[in-house]
Design a protein around this motif. Structure first.
Motif, PDB file in Angstrom:
ATOM      1  N   ASP A   1       0.827  -1.200   0.000  1.00  0.00           N
ATOM      2  CA  ASP A   1       0.000   0.000   0.000  1.00  0.00           C
ATOM      3  C   ASP A   1       0.860   1.248   0.000  1.00  0.00           C
ATOM      4  O   ASP A   1       0.513   2.244  -0.630  1.00  0.00           O
ATOM      5  CB  ASP A   1      -0.917   0.004   1.219  1.00  0.00           C
ATOM      6  N   ASP A   2       1.996   1.235   0.694  1.00  0.00           N
ATOM      7  CA  ASP A   2       2.881   2.390   0.696  1.00  0.00           C
ATOM      8  C   ASP A   2       3.446   2.652  -0.688  1.00  0.00           C
ATOM      9  O   ASP A   2       3.567   3.797  -1.095  1.00  0.00           O
ATOM     10  CB  ASP A   2       4.030   2.184   1.672  1.00  0.00           C
TER      11      ASP A   2
ATOM     12  N   LYS B   1       2.009   1.973  -3.544  1.00  0.00           N
ATOM     13  CA  LYS B   1       0.952   2.549  -4.374  1.00  0.00           C
ATOM     14  C   LYS B   1       0.791   4.028  -4.068  1.00  0.00           C
ATOM     15  O   LYS B   1       0.642   4.842  -4.964  1.00  0.00           O
ATOM     16  CB  LYS B   1      -0.376   1.834  -4.127  1.00  0.00           C
ATOM     17  N   LYS B   2       0.822   4.387  -2.786  1.00  0.00           N
ATOM     18  CA  LYS B   2       0.660   5.785  -2.418  1.00  0.00           C
ATOM     19  C   LYS B   2       1.815   6.612  -2.948  1.00  0.00           C
ATOM     20  O   LYS B   2       1.616   7.726  -3.404  1.00  0.00           O
ATOM     21  CB  LYS B   2       0.549   5.925  -0.903  1.00  0.00           C
ATOM     22  N   LYS B   3       3.050   6.066  -2.891  1.00  0.00           N
ATOM     23  CA  LYS B   3       4.193   6.797  -3.408  1.00  0.00           C
ATOM     24  C   LYS B   3       4.076   6.989  -4.913  1.00  0.00           C
ATOM     25  O   LYS B   3       4.393   8.046  -5.437  1.00  0.00           O
ATOM     26  CB  LYS B   3       5.493   6.064  -3.068  1.00  0.00           C
ATOM     27  N   LYS B   4       3.599   5.948  -5.628  1.00  0.00           N
ATOM     28  CA  LYS B   4       3.410   6.068  -7.071  1.00  0.00           C
ATOM     29  C   LYS B   4       2.363   7.123  -7.387  1.00  0.00           C
ATOM     30  O   LYS B   4       2.531   7.940  -8.279  1.00  0.00           O
ATOM     31  CB  LYS B   4       2.982   4.731  -7.678  1.00  0.00           C
ATOM     32  N   GLU B   5       1.254   7.111  -6.619  1.00  0.00           N
ATOM     33  CA  GLU B   5       0.202   8.089  -6.850  1.00  0.00           C
ATOM     34  C   GLU B   5       0.711   9.503  -6.585  1.00  0.00           C
ATOM     35  O   GLU B   5       0.408  10.433  -7.331  1.00  0.00           O
ATOM     36  CB  GLU B   5      -1.010   7.785  -5.970  1.00  0.00           C
ATOM     37  N   LYS B   6       1.474   9.676  -5.514  1.00  0.00           N
ATOM     38  CA  LYS B   6       2.016  11.001  -5.206  1.00  0.00           C
ATOM     39  C   LYS B   6       2.980  11.449  -6.297  1.00  0.00           C
ATOM     40  O   LYS B   6       2.972  12.611  -6.694  1.00  0.00           O
ATOM     41  CB  LYS B   6       2.733  10.982  -3.851  1.00  0.00           C
TER      42      LYS B   6
ATOM     43  N   GLN C   1       0.944  12.500  -9.250  1.00  0.00           N
ATOM     44  CA  GLN C   1       0.308  13.796  -9.022  1.00  0.00           C
ATOM     45  C   GLN C   1       1.313  14.927  -9.154  1.00  0.00           C
ATOM     46  O   GLN C   1       1.007  15.972  -9.730  1.00  0.00           O
ATOM     47  CB  GLN C   1      -0.340  13.822  -7.634  1.00  0.00           C
TER      48      GLN C   1
END
Length: 64
Positions: A44-45, A47-52, A55
């Protein structure tokens, strides 16, 4: 003295209840996969880093 016997009976009923809940949980598969939930937190971390990162890349391309 009779209070001790009542407390022993009550504690045995409570312990039996917890034992039956544990057996139910084991039979229903609650403890089948103990490795994946701990690994899921790590994914999950990422994925969040990829999304950030995506963005931030979008913000850099379109600053408006």
């Amino acid at each position: 003295m009779s209070v001790i016997f009542v407390l022993i009976l009550v504690s045995m009923v409570v312990a039996g209840g917890f034992l039956s809940l544990f057996i139910w949980a084991v039979k229903s598969g609650q403890f089948d996969d103990t490795m994946t939930p701990s690994m899921r937190v790590l994914f999950d971390d990422k994925k969040k880093k990829k999304e950030k990162a995506e963005q931030q890349a979008n913000l850099e391309e379109n600053p408006s």
